[in-house]
Design a protein around this motif. Structure first.
Motif, PDB file in Angstrom:
ATOM      1  N   LEU A  34       1.688   6.054  -7.329  1.00 21.20           N
ATOM      2  CA  LEU A  34       0.616   6.912  -7.834  1.00 21.20           C
ATOM      3  C   LEU A  34       1.016   8.381  -7.783  1.00 21.20           C
ATOM      4  O   LEU A  34       0.736   9.147  -8.721  1.00 21.20           O
ATOM      5  CB  LEU A  34      -0.675   6.685  -7.051  1.00 21.20           C
ATOM      6  CG  LEU A  34      -1.363   5.340  -7.289  1.00 21.20           C
ATOM      7  CD1 LEU A  34      -2.544   5.164  -6.330  1.00 21.20           C
ATOM      8  CD2 LEU A  34      -1.815   5.204  -8.740  1.00 21.20           C
ATOM      9  N   LYS A  35       1.682   8.779  -6.710  1.00 16.01           N
ATOM     10  CA  LYS A  35       2.135  10.173  -6.607  1.00 16.01           C
ATOM     11  C   LYS A  35       3.182  10.477  -7.677  1.00 16.01           C
ATOM     12  O   LYS A  35       3.135  11.541  -8.309  1.00 16.01           O
ATOM     13  CB  LYS A  35       2.713  10.461  -5.221  1.00 16.01           C
ATOM     14  CG  LYS A  35       3.140  11.921  -5.074  1.00 16.01           C
ATOM     15  CD  LYS A  35       3.583  12.242  -3.687  1.00 16.01           C
ATOM     16  CE  LYS A  35       4.034  13.663  -3.481  1.00 16.01           C
ATOM     17  NZ  LYS A  35       4.285  14.500  -4.613  1.00 16.01           N
TER      18      LYS A  35
ATOM     19  N   LEU B 291       0.832  -1.214   0.000  1.00 13.23           N
ATOM     20  CA  LEU B 291       0.000   0.000   0.000  1.00 13.23           C
ATOM     21  C   LEU B 291       0.862   1.258   0.000  1.00 13.23           C
ATOM     22  O   LEU B 291       0.559   2.227  -0.715  1.00 13.23           O
ATOM     23  CB  LEU B 291      -0.943  -0.005   1.196  1.00 13.23           C
ATOM     24  CG  LEU B 291      -2.088  -1.017   1.144  1.00 13.23           C
ATOM     25  CD1 LEU B 291      -2.808  -1.080   2.483  1.00 13.23           C
ATOM     26  CD2 LEU B 291      -3.055  -0.682   0.023  1.00 13.23           C
ATOM     27  N   LEU B 292       1.923   1.271   0.789  1.00 13.80           N
ATOM     28  CA  LEU B 292       2.820   2.430   0.816  1.00 13.80           C
ATOM     29  C   LEU B 292       3.520   2.612  -0.530  1.00 13.80           C
ATOM     30  O   LEU B 292       3.635   3.736  -1.036  1.00 13.80           O
ATOM     31  CB  LEU B 292       3.844   2.288   1.943  1.00 13.80           C
ATOM     32  CG  LEU B 292       3.299   2.365   3.367  1.00 13.80           C
ATOM     33  CD1 LEU B 292       4.380   2.017   4.381  1.00 13.80           C
ATOM     34  CD2 LEU B 292       2.701   3.724   3.652  1.00 13.80           C
ATOM     35  N   ASP B 293       3.995   1.507  -1.127  1.00 19.68           N
ATOM     36  CA  ASP B 293       4.651   1.583  -2.432  1.00 19.68           C
ATOM     37  C   ASP B 293       3.673   2.038  -3.510  1.00 19.68           C
ATOM     38  O   ASP B 293       4.029   2.815  -4.398  1.00 19.68           O
ATOM     39  CB  ASP B 293       5.247   0.227  -2.819  1.00 19.68           C
ATOM     40  CG  ASP B 293       6.459  -0.132  -1.986  1.00 19.68           C
ATOM     41  OD1 ASP B 293       7.018   0.758  -1.311  1.00 19.68           O
ATOM     42  OD2 ASP B 293       6.849  -1.320  -1.999  1.00 19.68           O
ATOM     43  N   ARG B 294       2.439   1.558  -3.427  1.00 19.19           N
ATOM     44  CA  ARG B 294       1.416   1.944  -4.398  1.00 19.19           C
ATOM     45  C   ARG B 294       1.132   3.436  -4.304  1.00 19.19           C
ATOM     46  O   ARG B 294       1.021   4.124  -5.325  1.00 19.19           O
ATOM     47  CB  ARG B 294       0.139   1.142  -4.151  1.00 19.19           C
ATOM     48  CG  ARG B 294      -0.957   1.425  -5.138  1.00 19.19           C
ATOM     49  CD  ARG B 294      -2.149   0.499  -4.879  1.00 19.19           C
ATOM     50  NE  ARG B 294      -3.188   0.734  -5.852  1.00 19.19           N
ATOM     51  CZ  ARG B 294      -4.171   1.623  -5.700  1.00 19.19           C
ATOM     52  NH1 ARG B 294      -4.250   2.349  -4.608  1.00 19.19           N
ATOM     53  NH2 ARG B 294      -5.077   1.793  -6.640  1.00 19.19           N
ATOM     54  N   ARG B 295       1.024   3.937  -3.078  1.00 17.94           N
ATOM     55  CA  ARG B 295       0.775   5.367  -2.892  1.00 17.94           C
ATOM     56  C   ARG B 295       1.926   6.188  -3.480  1.00 17.94           C
ATOM     57  O   ARG B 295       1.701   7.194  -4.159  1.00 17.94           O
ATOM     58  CB  ARG B 295       0.608   5.679  -1.401  1.00 17.94           C
ATOM     59  CG  ARG B 295       0.211   7.126  -1.143  1.00 17.94           C
ATOM     60  CD  ARG B 295       0.051   7.408   0.303  1.00 17.94           C
ATOM     61  NE  ARG B 295       1.376   7.406   0.908  1.00 17.94           N
ATOM     62  CZ  ARG B 295       1.609   7.555   2.192  1.00 17.94           C
ATOM     63  NH1 ARG B 295       0.640   7.698   3.031  1.00 17.94           N
ATOM     64  NH2 ARG B 295       2.843   7.555   2.656  1.00 17.94           N
ATOM     65  N   THR B 296       3.150   5.742  -3.254  1.00 19.14           N
ATOM     66  CA  THR B 296       4.313   6.435  -3.802  1.00 19.14           C
ATOM     67  C   THR B 296       4.293   6.400  -5.330  1.00 19.14           C
ATOM     68  O   THR B 296       4.554   7.410  -5.988  1.00 19.14           O
ATOM     69  CB  THR B 296       5.614   5.804  -3.279  1.00 19.14           C
ATOM     70  OG1 THR B 296       5.619   5.879  -1.854  1.00 19.14           O
ATOM     71  CG2 THR B 296       6.836   6.504  -3.828  1.00 19.14           C
TER      72      THR B 296
END
Length: 152
Positions: free
Chosen positions: A129-130, A122-127
């Motif tokens: 996407l940003k 989830l943290l990697d996905r958020r990064t």
């Protein structure tokens, strides 16, 4: 390699937090009457460090296929379950209560392992996407600037 060490350190903190929660739940379930001293605060840190060690060996210079990553993660999980159960219960007499507690520890290791990887994803996905949004904005601004200028 530096990024990999940062990733392992981040995993350590996630693992340690989840171990604290697992110890709380397992303690309430199996030994609610037991009291601990201050040394009990050290166990999650030690267990978190032990749980992070396999992540250090997961570093590969070459890109691995998804199949290789899954196989490595399954081996890592199996080794972690065995290591923690042996470390916690080695030398203890076998009894139905200990077997049930060992099963609880094994399940908690599996749950923590899955949760750590889910949180990291989830943290990697958020990064990601940003970063994608930032690249889109940069591209739009770059082409807007090119379109507004005249050729010399």
């Amino acid at each position: 390699m530096k990024d990999h060490l940062k990733e392992v350190l981040g995993s350590f903190f996630i693992i340690t937090t989840l171990i604290c929660l697992a110890m709380f739940v397992l303690g309430l379930l199996f030994r609610p009457e037991q009291q601990f001293g201050y040394e009990a605060f050290l166990y999650p840190v030690v267990y978190g460090a032990i749980g992070s060690i396999p992540g250090l060996f997961m570093y590969a210079k070459k890109e691995m296929s998804i199949q290789h990553v899954i196989i490595r993660k399954m081996i890592q999980l199996l080794l972690l379950v065995i290591a923690f159960v042996v470390m916690i219960f080695a030398g203890s007499p076998v009894s139905p209560e200990r077997i049930l507690t060992a099963a609880g520890v094994a399940v908690s290791v599996i749950v923590i392992f899955v949760c750590v990887h889910l949180i990291e994803w989830l943290l990697d996905r958020r990064t990601a996407l940003k970063m994608t949004d930032d690249l889109k904005n940069w591209k739009e601004n770059y082409f807007a600037e090119l379109g507004g200028k005249t050729n010399v």
